[in-house]
Structures are given as structure tokens and as C-alpha cells.
Design a protein around this motif. Structure first.
Motif, PDB file in Angstrom:
ATOM      1  N   TYR A  23      23.095-114.058  91.972  1.00 26.27           N
ATOM      2  CA  TYR A  23      22.528-112.733  91.733  1.00 26.27           C
ATOM      3  C   TYR A  23      22.475-111.933  93.034  1.00 26.27           C
ATOM      4  O   TYR A  23      22.904-110.777  93.093  1.00 26.27           O
ATOM      5  N   THR A  27      24.653-108.672  93.643  1.00 33.34           N
ATOM      6  CA  THR A  27      23.907-107.413  93.634  1.00 33.34           C
ATOM      7  C   THR A  27      23.817-106.760  95.010  1.00 33.34           C
ATOM      8  O   THR A  27      23.988-105.548  95.137  1.00 33.34           O
ATOM      9  N   GLN A  30      27.716-106.270  97.689  1.00 33.37           N
ATOM     10  CA  GLN A  30      28.801-105.674  96.937  1.00 33.37           C
ATOM     11  C   GLN A  30      29.103-104.269  97.431  1.00 33.37           C
ATOM     12  O   GLN A  30      28.232-103.571  97.959  1.00 33.37           O
ATOM     13  N   LYS A  32      30.511-101.110  95.590  1.00 30.49           N
ATOM     14  CA  LYS A  32      30.833-100.582  94.270  1.00 30.49           C
ATOM     15  C   LYS A  32      31.879 -99.473  94.385  1.00 30.49           C
ATOM     16  O   LYS A  32      31.798 -98.633  95.269  1.00 30.49           O
ATOM     17  N   SER A  42      33.771-103.530  91.503  1.00 35.09           N
ATOM     18  CA  SER A  42      33.186-103.763  92.826  1.00 35.09           C
ATOM     19  C   SER A  42      33.833-104.933  93.544  1.00 35.09           C
ATOM     20  O   SER A  42      34.383-105.841  92.931  1.00 35.09           O
ATOM     21  N   HIS A  44      32.690-107.996  95.731  1.00 30.33           N
ATOM     22  CA  HIS A  44      31.421-108.716  95.863  1.00 30.33           C
ATOM     23  C   HIS A  44      31.659-110.186  96.181  1.00 30.33           C
ATOM     24  O   HIS A  44      32.791-110.668  96.134  1.00 30.33           O
ATOM     25  N   GLY A  73      22.488-109.894  87.121  1.00 30.91           N
ATOM     26  CA  GLY A  73      22.895-108.755  87.939  1.00 30.91           C
ATOM     27  C   GLY A  73      23.473-107.630  87.093  1.00 30.91           C
ATOM     28  O   GLY A  73      23.173-106.461  87.314  1.00 30.91           O
ATOM     29  N   ASP A  74      24.295-107.987  86.111  1.00 26.44           N
ATOM     30  CA  ASP A  74      24.847-106.977  85.204  1.00 26.44           C
ATOM     31  C   ASP A  74      23.764-106.325  84.352  1.00 26.44           C
ATOM     32  O   ASP A  74      23.755-105.112  84.160  1.00 26.44           O
ATOM     33  N   ASP A  77      21.798-103.617  86.113  1.00 19.55           N
ATOM     34  CA  ASP A  77      22.553-102.484  86.642  1.00 19.55           C
ATOM     35  C   ASP A  77      23.034-101.629  85.469  1.00 19.55           C
ATOM     36  O   ASP A  77      23.805-102.101  84.638  1.00 19.55           O
ATOM     37  N   TYR A  80      26.822-101.722  84.730  1.00 16.92           N
ATOM     38  CA  TYR A  80      27.444-102.976  84.289  1.00 16.92           C
ATOM     39  C   TYR A  80      26.792-103.600  83.059  1.00 16.92           C
ATOM     40  O   TYR A  80      27.253-104.633  82.576  1.00 16.92           O
TER      41      TYR A  80
END
Length: 195
Positions: A23, A27, A30, A32, A42, A44, A73-74, A77, A80
Motif C-alpha cells: 500500500y 500510494t 508513485q 501519477k 502511474s 510505482h 490503495g485503489d 484513490d 483508481y
């Protein structure tokens, strides 16, 4: 019986640690790349933890740790969030492939020869991340095609090949270097699980 329970608790705790690390790597480490239509891709380091987790904890636990962390993480966000199911499946597959190559084919936990450990670590990284380079953009294309329409899917497909390929090279190198650095310490302290 207690020893088996202790191993299971250790692996579950290790999975949680790997989820947290993936994570953070995804997060906070990265870059983006915004795309037209409100989408993004991204660069990452999240995949590094997926591979590293499989090398340390094995296919299932390593894959699960990477998949859980990057899926969280997705989900957190807004860009994502719709990709979370795809992320879980693909990142779990990275771990499954890396762990299978490293532990089933290469038996790296039993290897003592440094060249063979290096060879199987690189092979596991390349195979699992090679899978991701091919299937992440293709799976993402069909996923986007049915969610947001064909023009956006084609644009994302082109950019995903670039970012996924770059991520794969960086993650393969990083996972190999980190694993080869950690392995002697984990082995010496008895924290390298038998797989």
C-alpha cells in the motif's frame, strides 16, 4: 500442533506487513500520469512488494499481501477505485507466479549456492512481472471497454504498456536486490519460512 499454529500466525502477520508495505509503495512512491477522460496510470513500486512477498512468504501469502495492499490503495484513490477488482486479481497472480517459480521450481529456501539463488530470484521476478506486462494492459483494456467505452480503453491501453513495462523493469531489479539483501538476515534469525 502449536508449531503449526505458530507458523500460520507468522505467515498471516507477514501477509499483513506485506499488505501495508505494498500500500505504501503504491500510494506514496508513485508518479501519477493523468490521462484524458479523468483516468490515470502511474509509475510505482507496488509490484516490487508483490514479488518480494512471494519470495519471502511464498505464493499464496506473498500474493495475498501484495494484492490486499494495492487494492486498498485503489479503493482509497478516487481515480483508481473502479480498478480495484482488476488490481486484486492481477497482483495476486504476480505473487502466485513469483512464488511458484521461486519455491516450486527453484526451491530457493533450500538453495545454498549464491548463483542459483540469484538465478531463481531473477527468474521469479521476470516471469511474474512479464505476466503483468502482458496481462495488466490487456485485462485493463477489456475492463475499461465495458465500463467507460472504447475510446478511453484504447488510450489507456497504450499508456499502460509504457508504465507497466517500466514498472516491471524497476520492480524486478528492486525485488531481486532487496530479497538478496534480506535473505541472509532472515535465514540467520530463523524468520525465513519453510515453503
Amino acid at each position: 500442533m502449536s508449531d503449526l499454529k505458530d507458523k500460520r500466525v507468522y505467515r498471516i502477520a507477514l501477509t499483513g506487513l506485506l499488505a501495508a508495505l505494498s500500500y505504501v509503495a503504491f500510494t506514496f512512491l508513485q508518479i501519477k500520469v493523468p490521462l484524458p477522460g479523468g483516468d490515470a496510470t502511474s509509475f510505482h513500486l507496488g509490484n516490487t512488494v508483490c514479488v518480494l512477498g512471494a519470495l519471502v512468504a511464498g505464493s499464496f501469502y506473498g500474493g495475498m499481501g501484495g494484492a490486499i495492499g494495492m487494492t486498498i490503495g485503489d479503493l482509497l484513490d478516487p481515480i483508481y477505485i473502479t480498478s480495484a477488482p482488476k488490481t486484486f486479481i492481477l497482483k495476486f497472480c504476480i505473487g502466485l507466479i513469483a512464488g511458484t517459480v521461486a519455491h516450486r521450481a527453484g526451491h530457493i529456501n533450500r538453495q545454498t549456492e549464491q548463483k542459483k539463488i540469484l538465478m531463481w530470484t531473477v527468474a521469479a521476478s521476470v516471469c511474474s512481472l512479464g505476466f503483468n506486462v502482458i496481462f495488466d494492459p490487456i485485462f485493463g483494456y477489456y475492463y475499461k471497454l465495458y465500463i467507460i467505452g472504447k475510446p478511453a480503453a484504447e488510450l489507456v491501453l497504450k499508456w499502460n504498456f509504457v508504465t507497466t513495462g517500466t514498472n516491471a523493469v524497476i520492480s524486478a531489479i528492486a525485488a531481486t536486490v532487496i530479497y538478496l539483501s534480506l535473505r541472509p538476515v532472515l535465514k540467520k534469525t530463523g524468520m525465513l519460512p519453510e515453503i
